[in-house]
Design a protein around this motif. Structure first.
Motif, PDB file in Angstrom:
ATOM      1  N   ILE A   1      14.608  29.615 135.040  1.00 23.55           N
ATOM      2  CA  ILE A   1      14.130  29.595 133.670  1.00 23.55           C
ATOM      3  C   ILE A   1      13.427  30.511 133.071  1.00 23.55           C
ATOM      4  CG2 ILE A   1      14.566  26.947 133.853  1.00 23.55           C
ATOM      5  CD1 ILE A   1      11.419  26.985 133.858  1.00 23.55           C
ATOM      6  N   LYS A   2      12.955  31.695 133.784  1.00 20.35           N
ATOM      7  CA  LYS A   2      11.953  32.759 133.182  1.00 20.35           C
ATOM      8  C   LYS A   2      12.592  33.882 133.566  1.00 20.35           C
ATOM      9  CE  LYS A   2       7.712  30.060 133.050  1.00 20.35           C
ATOM     10  NZ  LYS A   2       6.339  29.979 133.105  1.00 20.35           N
ATOM     11  N   ASP A   3      11.975  35.018 133.007  1.00 18.83           N
ATOM     12  CA  ASP A   3      12.771  36.322 133.404  1.00 18.83           C
ATOM     13  C   ASP A   3      11.536  37.372 133.805  1.00 18.83           C
ATOM     14  OD1 ASP A   3      13.320  37.256 129.853  1.00 18.83           O
ATOM     15  OD2 ASP A   3      11.564  36.976 130.929  1.00 18.83           O
ATOM     16  N   LYS A   4      10.465  36.624 133.808  1.00 11.54           N
ATOM     17  CA  LYS A   4       9.155  37.624 134.493  1.00 11.54           C
ATOM     18  C   LYS A   4       8.222  36.497 134.690  1.00 11.54           C
ATOM     19  CE  LYS A   4       5.734  40.581 132.193  1.00 11.54           C
ATOM     20  NZ  LYS A   4       5.593  41.166 131.048  1.00 11.54           N
ATOM     21  N   ASN A   5       7.301  36.801 135.456  1.00  6.26           N
ATOM     22  CA  ASN A   5       6.125  36.032 136.118  1.00  6.26           C
ATOM     23  C   ASN A   5       5.308  37.207 136.620  1.00  6.26           C
ATOM     24  OD1 ASN A   5       4.494  34.004 136.675  1.00  6.26           O
ATOM     25  ND2 ASN A   5       5.366  33.759 138.816  1.00  6.26           N
ATOM     26  N   GLU A   6       4.099  37.051 136.049  1.00  4.11           N
ATOM     27  CA  GLU A   6       2.925  38.033 136.454  1.00  4.11           C
ATOM     28  C   GLU A   6       1.702  37.289 136.992  1.00  4.11           C
ATOM     29  OE1 GLU A   6       2.190  40.007 132.866  1.00  4.11           O
ATOM     30  OE2 GLU A   6       0.768  41.506 133.561  1.00  4.11           O
ATOM     31  N   ASP A   7       1.289  38.057 137.937  1.00  2.00           N
ATOM     32  CA  ASP A   7       0.079  37.655 138.902  1.00  2.00           C
ATOM     33  C   ASP A   7      -0.765  38.649 139.117  1.00  2.00           C
ATOM     34  OD1 ASP A   7      -0.487  35.343 141.784  1.00  2.00           O
ATOM     35  OD2 ASP A   7      -2.007  36.166 140.427  1.00  2.00           O
ATOM     36  N   GLY A   8      -1.884  39.146 138.313  1.00  2.00           N
ATOM     37  CA  GLY A   8      -2.693  40.175 138.813  1.00  2.00           C
ATOM     38  C   GLY A   8      -1.752  41.367 138.656  1.00  2.00           C
ATOM     39  N   ARG A   9      -1.628  42.131 139.800  1.00  2.00           N
ATOM     40  CA  ARG A   9      -1.009  43.583 139.873  1.00  2.00           C
ATOM     41  C   ARG A   9       0.304  43.321 140.147  1.00  2.00           C
ATOM     42  NH1 ARG A   9      -2.072  46.294 144.020  1.00  2.00           N
ATOM     43  NH2 ARG A   9      -3.058  45.007 145.537  1.00  2.00           N
ATOM     44  N   PHE A  10       0.804  41.950 140.237  1.00  2.00           N
ATOM     45  CA  PHE A  10       2.145  41.796 141.003  1.00  2.00           C
ATOM     46  C   PHE A  10       3.019  41.167 139.790  1.00  2.00           C
ATOM     47  CE2 PHE A  10       1.354  42.870 145.195  1.00  2.00           C
ATOM     48  CZ  PHE A  10       0.093  42.546 145.442  1.00  2.00           C
ATOM     49  N   THR A  11       4.265  41.840 139.405  1.00  2.00           N
ATOM     50  CA  THR A  11       5.089  41.100 138.446  1.00  2.00           C
ATOM     51  C   THR A  11       6.465  41.049 138.950  1.00  2.00           C
ATOM     52  OG1 THR A  11       3.739  42.276 136.553  1.00  2.00           O
ATOM     53  CG2 THR A  11       6.103  41.252 136.120  1.00  2.00           C
ATOM     54  N   VAL A  12       7.173  39.866 138.795  1.00  2.00           N
ATOM     55  CA  VAL A  12       8.474  39.743 139.217  1.00  2.00           C
ATOM     56  C   VAL A  12       9.306  39.753 137.979  1.00  2.00           C
ATOM     57  CG1 VAL A  12       8.421  37.223 139.680  1.00  2.00           C
ATOM     58  CG2 VAL A  12      10.180  38.724 140.756  1.00  2.00           C
ATOM     59  N   PHE A  13      10.293  40.551 137.895  1.00  2.00           N
ATOM     60  CA  PHE A  13      11.307  40.548 136.923  1.00  2.00           C
ATOM     61  C   PHE A  13      12.763  39.805 137.321  1.00  2.00           C
ATOM     62  CE2 PHE A  13       8.988  42.510 133.835  1.00  2.00           C
ATOM     63  CZ  PHE A  13       8.098  43.610 134.366  1.00  2.00           C
ATOM     64  N   LEU A  14      13.180  39.007 136.625  1.00  2.00           N
ATOM     65  CA  LEU A  14      14.731  38.380 137.000  1.00  2.00           C
ATOM     66  C   LEU A  14      15.605  38.552 136.002  1.00  2.00           C
ATOM     67  CD1 LEU A  14      16.616  36.576 138.645  1.00  2.00           C
ATOM     68  CD2 LEU A  14      15.526  34.463 137.648  1.00  2.00           C
TER      69      LEU A  14
END
Lengths: 123, 113
Positions: free
Chosen positions: B53-66
């Motif tokens: 349901i998302k295209d991006k999630n960020e946690d500190g230095r780490f980001t995941v793109f879908l």
């Protein structure tokens, strides 16, 4: 909080023998999954146990079997060992519930917490 | 047939620069994705996840793109640090799969000081 512990860490068996690997799940986790990681590959799902019942199985033959105990610890048994069974066997526990969380936050249920693995060598 | 692919077995990046690890999947039923990091002699540790349901999630230095249409996700680490040197696994799951996660073969990241 005690993490996932596995034993033994290393073992050597010969073809045709049987092996039992053990796993203690993280405190508060009632679901245990077992994965096989061959050299140079990602972990492959073997099966999962939830409340002492098998709750999903990957593409592994019946000679791979398991148990989960009332304290949620688990065993993986492999009979009639073959050379290709040489691998790292990973146990993972997860927080209550069997569904995969749709919440992407790191603290959501669904993530697997792995032990260090048991490295099995079959000669 | 590999349902989750990580086509780069290894990646080297200079400290302080961005690391981009890629993952492709073939099963359109997958709707939950995770990245795990593994050091030698340790089990994989959870890094970050994303649901479809998302295209991006960020946690500190780490980001995941879908990118669902391309069936592609990527993990960005910025800035990269020598302690990030590890094998990174992409994993995917779907409703009905329970917690049967399908893992990719991994990418070994080396961050050079």
């Amino acid at each position: 909080e005690t993490g996932v512990t596995q034993s033994p860490t290393h073992l050597i068996k010969t073809r045709g023998q049987q092996v039992t690997l053990r796993c203690s799940s993280q405190s508060g986790h009632n679901t245990v999954s077992w994965y096989q990681q061959a050299l140079g590959q990602g972990p492959q799902f073997i099966f999962q146990y939830y409340r002492e019942e098998e709750n999903g199985r990957g593409n592994f033959p019946p000679r791979f079997s398991g148990l989960q105990f009332p304290n949620y610890s688990s065993e993986l048994n492999v009979n009639a060992l073959e050379l290709d069974d040489s691998a790292l066997y990973l146990c993972a526990s997860s927080s209550p519930g069997t569904g995969v969380s749709r919440d992407p936050s790191p603290s959501a249920t669904g993530e697997l917490f792995f032990g260090e693995g048991s490295r099995l060598t079959v000669l | 047939d590999q349902q989750v692919k990580q086509n780069s077995p290894s990646l080297s990046v200079q400290e302080g620069r961005i690391s981009i690890l890629n993952c492709d999947y073939t099963n359109s039923m997958f709707d939950y994705f995770l990245w795990y990091k593994k050091y030698p002699a340790e089990g994989p540790t959870f890094l970050i996840s994303i649901s479809s349901i998302k295209d991006k999630n960020e946690d500190g230095r780490f980001t995941v793109f879908l990118n669902k249409s391309a069936k592609h996700l990527s993990l960005h680490i910025v800035p990269s640090q020598p302690g990030d040197s590890a094998v990174y696994f992409c994993a995917a799951s779907a409703v009905g799969y329970g917690q049967n996660f399908v893992f990719g073969p991994g990418t070994r990241l080396s961050v050079l000081p």
